[in-house]
Motif scaffolding. Structure first.
Motif, PDB file in Angstrom:
ATOM      1  N   SER A  28       0.817  -1.211   0.000  1.00  0.00           N
ATOM      2  CA  SER A  28       0.000   0.000   0.000  1.00  0.00           C
ATOM      3  C   SER A  28       0.853   1.264   0.000  1.00  0.00           C
ATOM      4  O   SER A  28       0.390   2.325  -0.392  1.00  0.00           O
ATOM      5  CB  SER A  28      -0.938  -0.004   1.203  1.00  0.00           C
ATOM      6  OG  SER A  28      -0.172  -0.124   2.393  1.00  0.00           O
ATOM      7  N   VAL A  29       2.122   1.143   0.440  1.00  0.00           N
ATOM      8  CA  VAL A  29       3.032   2.278   0.485  1.00  0.00           C
ATOM      9  C   VAL A  29       4.357   1.850  -0.131  1.00  0.00           C
ATOM     10  O   VAL A  29       4.900   0.806   0.221  1.00  0.00           O
ATOM     11  CB  VAL A  29       3.257   2.761   1.937  1.00  0.00           C
ATOM     12  CG1 VAL A  29       4.254   3.895   1.989  1.00  0.00           C
ATOM     13  CG2 VAL A  29       1.948   3.178   2.577  1.00  0.00           C
ATOM     14  N   LEU A  30       4.867   2.674  -1.072  1.00  0.00           N
ATOM     15  CA  LEU A  30       6.133   2.358  -1.741  1.00  0.00           C
ATOM     16  C   LEU A  30       7.031   3.588  -1.779  1.00  0.00           C
ATOM     17  O   LEU A  30       6.550   4.723  -1.845  1.00  0.00           O
ATOM     18  CB  LEU A  30       5.889   1.887  -3.175  1.00  0.00           C
ATOM     19  CG  LEU A  30       5.164   0.559  -3.353  1.00  0.00           C
ATOM     20  CD1 LEU A  30       4.835   0.332  -4.828  1.00  0.00           C
ATOM     21  CD2 LEU A  30       6.005  -0.582  -2.822  1.00  0.00           C
ATOM     22  N   THR A  31       8.331   3.349  -1.786  1.00  0.00           N
ATOM     23  CA  THR A  31       9.282   4.443  -1.950  1.00  0.00           C
ATOM     24  C   THR A  31       9.510   4.692  -3.439  1.00  0.00           C
ATOM     25  O   THR A  31       9.158   3.865  -4.283  1.00  0.00           O
ATOM     26  CB  THR A  31      10.635   4.100  -1.291  1.00  0.00           C
ATOM     27  OG1 THR A  31      11.212   2.990  -1.978  1.00  0.00           O
ATOM     28  CG2 THR A  31      10.473   3.798   0.184  1.00  0.00           C
ATOM     29  N   THR A  32      10.136   5.808  -3.744  1.00  0.00           N
ATOM     30  CA  THR A  32      10.453   6.134  -5.129  1.00  0.00           C
ATOM     31  C   THR A  32      11.374   5.073  -5.716  1.00  0.00           C
ATOM     32  O   THR A  32      11.210   4.656  -6.859  1.00  0.00           O
ATOM     33  CB  THR A  32      11.111   7.521  -5.221  1.00  0.00           C
ATOM     34  OG1 THR A  32      10.266   8.482  -4.586  1.00  0.00           O
ATOM     35  CG2 THR A  32      11.367   7.929  -6.651  1.00  0.00           C
ATOM     36  N   SER A  33      12.340   4.613  -4.939  1.00  0.00           N
ATOM     37  CA  SER A  33      13.280   3.588  -5.415  1.00  0.00           C
ATOM     38  C   SER A  33      12.567   2.286  -5.757  1.00  0.00           C
ATOM     39  O   SER A  33      12.890   1.639  -6.753  1.00  0.00           O
ATOM     40  CB  SER A  33      14.354   3.311  -4.362  1.00  0.00           C
ATOM     41  OG  SER A  33      15.131   4.451  -4.163  1.00  0.00           O
ATOM     42  N   GLU A  34      11.612   1.889  -4.929  1.00  0.00           N
ATOM     43  CA  GLU A  34      10.882   0.649  -5.200  1.00  0.00           C
ATOM     44  C   GLU A  34      10.084   0.752  -6.490  1.00  0.00           C
ATOM     45  O   GLU A  34      10.030  -0.197  -7.278  1.00  0.00           O
ATOM     46  CB  GLU A  34       9.951   0.319  -4.026  1.00  0.00           C
ATOM     47  CG  GLU A  34      10.683  -0.091  -2.768  1.00  0.00           C
ATOM     48  CD  GLU A  34       9.760  -0.213  -1.569  1.00  0.00           C
ATOM     49  OE1 GLU A  34       9.996  -1.123  -0.757  1.00  0.00           O
ATOM     50  OE2 GLU A  34       8.814   0.588  -1.447  1.00  0.00           O
ATOM     51  N   ILE A  35       9.478   1.897  -6.720  1.00  0.00           N
ATOM     52  CA  ILE A  35       8.714   2.094  -7.952  1.00  0.00           C
ATOM     53  C   ILE A  35       9.654   2.139  -9.149  1.00  0.00           C
ATOM     54  O   ILE A  35       9.413   1.518 -10.182  1.00  0.00           O
ATOM     55  CB  ILE A  35       7.853   3.367  -7.864  1.00  0.00           C
ATOM     56  CG1 ILE A  35       6.806   3.217  -6.757  1.00  0.00           C
ATOM     57  CG2 ILE A  35       7.187   3.672  -9.203  1.00  0.00           C
ATOM     58  CD1 ILE A  35       6.053   4.491  -6.414  1.00  0.00           C
ATOM     59  N   ASP A  36      10.782   2.840  -8.998  1.00  0.00           N
ATOM     60  CA  ASP A  36      11.749   2.974 -10.077  1.00  0.00           C
ATOM     61  C   ASP A  36      12.351   1.625 -10.475  1.00  0.00           C
ATOM     62  O   ASP A  36      12.600   1.370 -11.649  1.00  0.00           O
ATOM     63  CB  ASP A  36      12.851   3.950  -9.664  1.00  0.00           C
ATOM     64  CG  ASP A  36      13.879   4.145 -10.751  1.00  0.00           C
ATOM     65  OD1 ASP A  36      13.471   4.444 -11.894  1.00  0.00           O
ATOM     66  OD2 ASP A  36      15.083   3.989 -10.470  1.00  0.00           O
ATOM     67  N   GLU A  37      12.594   0.751  -9.516  1.00  0.00           N
ATOM     68  CA  GLU A  37      13.148  -0.576  -9.821  1.00  0.00           C
ATOM     69  C   GLU A  37      12.202  -1.387 -10.691  1.00  0.00           C
ATOM     70  O   GLU A  37      12.637  -2.161 -11.538  1.00  0.00           O
ATOM     71  CB  GLU A  37      13.439  -1.341  -8.528  1.00  0.00           C
ATOM     72  CG  GLU A  37      14.650  -0.847  -7.787  1.00  0.00           C
ATOM     73  CD  GLU A  37      14.812  -1.529  -6.435  1.00  0.00           C
ATOM     74  OE1 GLU A  37      14.105  -2.515  -6.156  1.00  0.00           O
ATOM     75  OE2 GLU A  37      15.647  -1.054  -5.649  1.00  0.00           O
ATOM     76  N   GLN A  38      10.918  -1.232 -10.490  1.00  0.00           N
ATOM     77  CA  GLN A  38       9.933  -1.999 -11.245  1.00  0.00           C
ATOM     78  C   GLN A  38       9.713  -1.431 -12.645  1.00  0.00           C
ATOM     79  O   GLN A  38       9.380  -2.159 -13.567  1.00  0.00           O
ATOM     80  CB  GLN A  38       8.603  -2.047 -10.495  1.00  0.00           C
ATOM     81  CG  GLN A  38       8.674  -2.758  -9.174  1.00  0.00           C
ATOM     82  CD  GLN A  38       9.042  -4.217  -9.330  1.00  0.00           C
ATOM     83  OE1 GLN A  38       8.493  -4.918 -10.165  1.00  0.00           O
ATOM     84  NE2 GLN A  38       9.981  -4.674  -8.536  1.00  0.00           N
ATOM     85  N   ILE A  39       9.876  -0.142 -12.809  1.00  0.00           N
ATOM     86  CA  ILE A  39       9.707   0.512 -14.113  1.00  0.00           C
ATOM     87  C   ILE A  39      11.107   0.701 -14.686  1.00  0.00           C
ATOM     88  O   ILE A  39      11.658   1.791 -14.696  1.00  0.00           O
ATOM     89  CB  ILE A  39       8.939   1.844 -13.979  1.00  0.00           C
ATOM     90  CG1 ILE A  39       7.588   1.602 -13.314  1.00  0.00           C
ATOM     91  CG2 ILE A  39       8.753   2.501 -15.340  1.00  0.00           C
ATOM     92  CD1 ILE A  39       6.788   2.849 -13.037  1.00  0.00           C
TER      93      ILE A  39
END
Length: 173
Positions: A28-39
């Motif tokens: 439910s909560v993600l950091t910018t790094s976590e989102i960036d790793e997936q994209i």
């Protein structure tokens, strides 16, 4: 799907890509790094720009994770999402992850164009379509064909090389 997301140019991150990250990680909560790793087909600055745009439009919410000055930002979805847009198509992701694939495809297109021009101009008589002399058109078509085969060969070799390196790295891990 909104018309804004439907016509996003390739390589740009779409709102659907960010929503897909939240659903695939089941967080439910993600950091910018976590989102960036997936994209991984877009740069970090592109991802961050999209996150900030989504925050401005109310599609995403964020807050600082902590009280300190250098605390990071966490991202979370609003309680209600009206219209979930589609993520970037898989073909565009493949092209951005593997640029050599584009080189292979472009080379094959040039070779096909050269072959398509060669056949009628070589076996025809007189002017081609009544406009062009036969001999220069034959030379141009052979040039396109050879150029296309060379580009496709280099692109194909690099695709194979990248695949072998990835297989070896996965085997070692």
């Amino acid at each position: 799907m909104s018309s804004e997301d439907r016509f996003t140019p390739p390589g740009k991150v779409q709102s659907g890509d960010v929503y897909e990250v939240f659903s695939s990680l089941d967080e439910s909560v993600l950091t910018t790094s976590e989102i960036d790793e997936q994209i991984d087909w877009a740069s970090r600055s592109t991802v961050l720009r999209k996150l900030n745009d989504m925050k401005k439009s109310g599609q995403l919410q964020s807050k600082k994770a902590g009280n300190k000055e250098n605390a990071g930002v966490v991202w979370y979805l609003p309680e209600e999402i009206e219209d979930v847009p589609q993520p970037t198509p898989d073909l565009i992701r493949v092209i951005y992850r593997h640029p050599w694939f584009s080189m292979l495809t472009g080379g094959l297109l040039f070779a096909g164009l050269g072959f398509a021009l060669f056949m009628p101009s070589y076996f025809g008589e007189g002017l081609y379509l009544g406009l062009f002399p036969r001999e220069p058109l034959v030379l141009v078509s052979i040039g396109l064909y050879v150029f296309g085969i060379l580009v496709a060969s280099v692109g194909g070799a690099l695709v194979i090389w990248e695949t072998v390196v990835t297989l070896i790295q996965n085997k070692l891990d």
